[in-house]
Design a protein around this motif. Sequence first.
Motif, PDB file in Angstrom:
ATOM      1  N   VAL A   1       0.810  -1.224   0.000  1.00 57.84           N
ATOM      2  CA  VAL A   1       0.000   0.000   0.000  1.00 57.84           C
ATOM      3  C   VAL A   1       0.843   1.273   0.000  1.00 57.84           C
ATOM      4  O   VAL A   1       0.302   2.367  -0.175  1.00 57.84           O
ATOM      5  N   TYR A   2       2.133   1.158   0.196  1.00 60.34           N
ATOM      6  CA  TYR A   2       2.971   2.356   0.270  1.00 60.34           C
ATOM      7  C   TYR A   2       3.649   2.697  -1.055  1.00 60.34           C
ATOM      8  O   TYR A   2       4.447   3.624  -1.132  1.00 60.34           O
ATOM      9  N   LYS A   3       3.331   1.969  -2.102  1.00 60.59           N
ATOM     10  CA  LYS A   3       3.869   2.266  -3.428  1.00 60.59           C
ATOM     11  C   LYS A   3       3.077   3.426  -4.048  1.00 60.59           C
ATOM     12  O   LYS A   3       1.883   3.578  -3.815  1.00 60.59           O
ATOM     13  N   GLY A   4       3.751   4.215  -4.860  1.00 62.58           N
ATOM     14  CA  GLY A   4       3.058   5.273  -5.586  1.00 62.58           C
ATOM     15  C   GLY A   4       2.669   6.450  -4.715  1.00 62.58           C
ATOM     16  O   GLY A   4       3.344   6.792  -3.741  1.00 62.58           O
ATOM     17  N   ARG A   5       1.530   7.060  -5.021  1.00 64.41           N
ATOM     18  CA  ARG A   5       1.073   8.284  -4.357  1.00 64.41           C
ATOM     19  C   ARG A   5       0.331   7.927  -3.073  1.00 64.41           C
ATOM     20  O   ARG A   5      -0.877   7.711  -3.076  1.00 64.41           O
ATOM     21  N   CYS A   6       1.091   7.868  -1.974  1.00 72.28           N
ATOM     22  CA  CYS A   6       0.543   7.487  -0.669  1.00 72.28           C
ATOM     23  C   CYS A   6       0.478   8.720   0.230  1.00 72.28           C
ATOM     24  O   CYS A   6       1.482   9.425   0.394  1.00 72.28           O
ATOM     25  N   TYR A   7      -0.679   8.977   0.812  1.00 76.72           N
ATOM     26  CA  TYR A   7      -0.872  10.156   1.660  1.00 76.72           C
ATOM     27  C   TYR A   7      -1.472   9.764   3.004  1.00 76.72           C
ATOM     28  O   TYR A   7      -2.177   8.753   3.119  1.00 76.72           O
ATOM     29  N   ALA A   8      -1.223  10.610   3.999  1.00 75.99           N
ATOM     30  CA  ALA A   8      -1.762  10.391   5.339  1.00 75.99           C
ATOM     31  C   ALA A   8      -3.121  11.071   5.476  1.00 75.99           C
ATOM     32  O   ALA A   8      -3.347  12.160   4.949  1.00 75.99           O
ATOM     33  N   TYR A   9      -4.023  10.397   6.189  1.00 73.12           N
ATOM     34  CA  TYR A   9      -5.282  11.014   6.607  1.00 73.12           C
ATOM     35  C   TYR A   9      -5.215  11.136   8.124  1.00 73.12           C
ATOM     36  O   TYR A   9      -5.078  10.136   8.833  1.00 73.12           O
ATOM     37  N   ILE A  10      -5.284  12.365   8.631  1.00 73.51           N
ATOM     38  CA  ILE A  10      -5.100  12.605  10.069  1.00 73.51           C
ATOM     39  C   ILE A  10      -6.418  12.467  10.816  1.00 73.51           C
ATOM     40  O   ILE A  10      -7.398  13.144  10.513  1.00 73.51           O
ATOM     41  N   MET A  11      -6.440  11.574  11.796  1.00 76.16           N
ATOM     42  CA  MET A  11      -7.594  11.381  12.671  1.00 76.16           C
ATOM     43  C   MET A  11      -7.285  11.920  14.060  1.00 76.16           C
ATOM     44  O   MET A  11      -6.121  12.071  14.427  1.00 76.16           O
ATOM     45  N   ASN A  12      -8.322  12.191  14.837  1.00 78.86           N
ATOM     46  CA  ASN A  12      -8.068  12.608  16.218  1.00 78.86           C
ATOM     47  C   ASN A  12      -7.664  11.393  17.059  1.00 78.86           C
ATOM     48  O   ASN A  12      -7.933  10.248  16.695  1.00 78.86           O
ATOM     49  N   THR A  13      -7.025  11.647  18.175  1.00 70.69           N
ATOM     50  CA  THR A  13      -6.463  10.550  18.977  1.00 70.69           C
ATOM     51  C   THR A  13      -7.540   9.697  19.637  1.00 70.69           C
ATOM     52  O   THR A  13      -7.346   8.500  19.842  1.00 70.69           O
ATOM     53  N   THR A  14      -8.696  10.282  19.959  1.00 66.44           N
ATOM     54  CA  THR A  14      -9.772   9.504  20.582  1.00 66.44           C
ATOM     55  C   THR A  14     -10.286   8.441  19.630  1.00 66.44           C
ATOM     56  O   THR A  14     -10.415   7.265  19.985  1.00 66.44           O
ATOM     57  N   ASN A  15     -10.580   8.821  18.392  1.00 64.87           N
ATOM     58  CA  ASN A  15     -11.078   7.860  17.406  1.00 64.87           C
ATOM     59  C   ASN A  15     -10.007   6.869  16.981  1.00 64.87           C
ATOM     60  O   ASN A  15     -10.305   5.879  16.316  1.00 64.87           O
ATOM     61  N   SER A  16      -8.759   7.124  17.366  1.00 64.58           N
ATOM     62  CA  SER A  16      -7.629   6.275  16.976  1.00 64.58           C
ATOM     63  C   SER A  16      -7.310   5.169  17.970  1.00 64.58           C
ATOM     64  O   SER A  16      -6.343   4.441  17.792  1.00 64.58           O
ATOM     65  N   ILE A  17      -8.112   5.033  19.027  1.00 60.60           N
ATOM     66  CA  ILE A  17      -7.856   3.970  20.010  1.00 60.60           C
ATOM     67  C   ILE A  17      -7.835   2.612  19.312  1.00 60.60           C
ATOM     68  O   ILE A  17      -8.753   2.259  18.570  1.00 60.60           O
ATOM     69  N   ASP A  18      -6.766   1.868  19.536  1.00 63.82           N
ATOM     70  CA  ASP A  18      -6.566   0.564  18.896  1.00 63.82           C
ATOM     71  C   ASP A  18      -6.493  -0.501  19.983  1.00 63.82           C
ATOM     72  O   ASP A  18      -5.671  -0.404  20.906  1.00 63.82           O
ATOM     73  N   ILE A  19      -7.353  -1.502  19.905  1.00 60.86           N
ATOM     74  CA  ILE A  19      -7.431  -2.509  20.964  1.00 60.86           C
ATOM     75  C   ILE A  19      -6.507  -3.678  20.663  1.00 60.86           C
ATOM     76  O   ILE A  19      -6.733  -4.457  19.733  1.00 60.86           O
ATOM     77  N   ASP A  20      -5.464  -3.771  21.465  1.00 61.86           N
ATOM     78  CA  ASP A  20      -4.499  -4.864  21.335  1.00 61.86           C
ATOM     79  C   ASP A  20      -4.399  -5.668  22.625  1.00 61.86           C
ATOM     80  O   ASP A  20      -3.988  -6.820  22.605  1.00 61.86           O
ATOM     81  N   SER A  21      -4.792  -5.058  23.731  1.00 68.73           N
ATOM     82  CA  SER A  21      -4.685  -5.707  25.039  1.00 68.73           C
ATOM     83  C   SER A  21      -5.964  -5.453  25.832  1.00 68.73           C
ATOM     84  O   SER A  21      -6.825  -4.653  25.432  1.00 68.73           O
ATOM     85  N   TYR A  22      -6.082  -6.115  26.990  1.00 69.10           N
ATOM     86  CA  TYR A  22      -7.273  -5.919  27.823  1.00 69.10           C
ATOM     87  C   TYR A  22      -7.323  -4.496  28.365  1.00 69.10           C
ATOM     88  O   TYR A  22      -8.411  -3.916  28.514  1.00 69.10           O
ATOM     89  N   LEU A  23      -6.161  -3.904  28.617  1.00 71.07           N
ATOM     90  CA  LEU A  23      -6.122  -2.512  29.077  1.00 71.07           C
ATOM     91  C   LEU A  23      -6.676  -1.583  27.994  1.00 71.07           C
ATOM     92  O   LEU A  23      -7.446  -0.657  28.295  1.00 71.07           O
ATOM     93  N   ASP A  24      -6.305  -1.828  26.741  1.00 72.11           N
ATOM     94  CA  ASP A  24      -6.857  -1.046  25.629  1.00 72.11           C
ATOM     95  C   ASP A  24      -8.377  -1.200  25.577  1.00 72.11           C
ATOM     96  O   ASP A  24      -9.107  -0.238  25.315  1.00 72.11           O
ATOM     97  N   PHE A  25      -8.840  -2.423  25.812  1.00 71.77           N
ATOM     98  CA  PHE A  25     -10.275  -2.713  25.782  1.00 71.77           C
ATOM     99  C   PHE A  25     -11.006  -1.902  26.851  1.00 71.77           C
ATOM    100  O   PHE A  25     -12.048  -1.286  26.578  1.00 71.77           O
TER     101      PHE A  25
END
Length: 231
Positions: A193-217
């Motif tokens: 996915v990083y080939k060619g014209r790759c751009y960032a879309y900036i999200m706020n940190t609250t909506n960016s919560i990523d659940i990897d552990s029970y603490l994240d949950f």
Amino acid sequence: MKIIAIIPARSGSKGLPNKNIMELCGKPLIAYSVEAALRAEVFEEIMVSTDSEEYADVAKEYGAEVPFLRSKKNSSDNASSWDTVYEVISHYHEINREFDAFVLLQPTSPLRDERDIRGAIEEYNEKKANTIVSVCEAEYTPTYMNILPESLSMESFFEDHKWARRQDLPKYYRLNGAIYMSDVKSFMSYRDVYKGRCYAYIMNTTNSIDIDSYLDFLYAEAVLKYRDRTL
């Protein structure tokens, strides 16, 4: 433009067993991504890629399609999300279903909503991009981080920024794993996915919560409960 939403949800999570269908504020985790995709009203197809009949039933209950179960090869710990995307696009091609772009929505980002999805697609179109990858501002600046020697000496821990105020330091961003959008032809050619014209879309940190552990949950659960009370 025909866009497919791909929600990857294999059943073999080691750190948090059955993470993708754990109940988060009364709904299975996977439901949040399915519902956000439905509310976005931009997809030709919303599908869940899973190796589990149980997960498939949950996905269908909330409105997603599960036209096939993921192969054993792409259900292993060594398989990547991109292997899954390649398998999905290939399967649809075999049944004469073609798409211009895909959006990968990982179930572990339950606070990513329809506005984030639409925003990423708008940026994709405005930038004439090959790929859009969501990011958010990093919680901690890496300029205050370094490795430590065995002696634990701090002698060379800092460089020129030792006395800099936080607001004067450069702003850093991190991948948040919530949204990946890519042109199908480009992805199927490069499987990257990083080939060619790759751009960032900036999200706020609250909506960016990523659940990897029970603490994240627990953190995501607390934020969702607070957000529901303040709406």
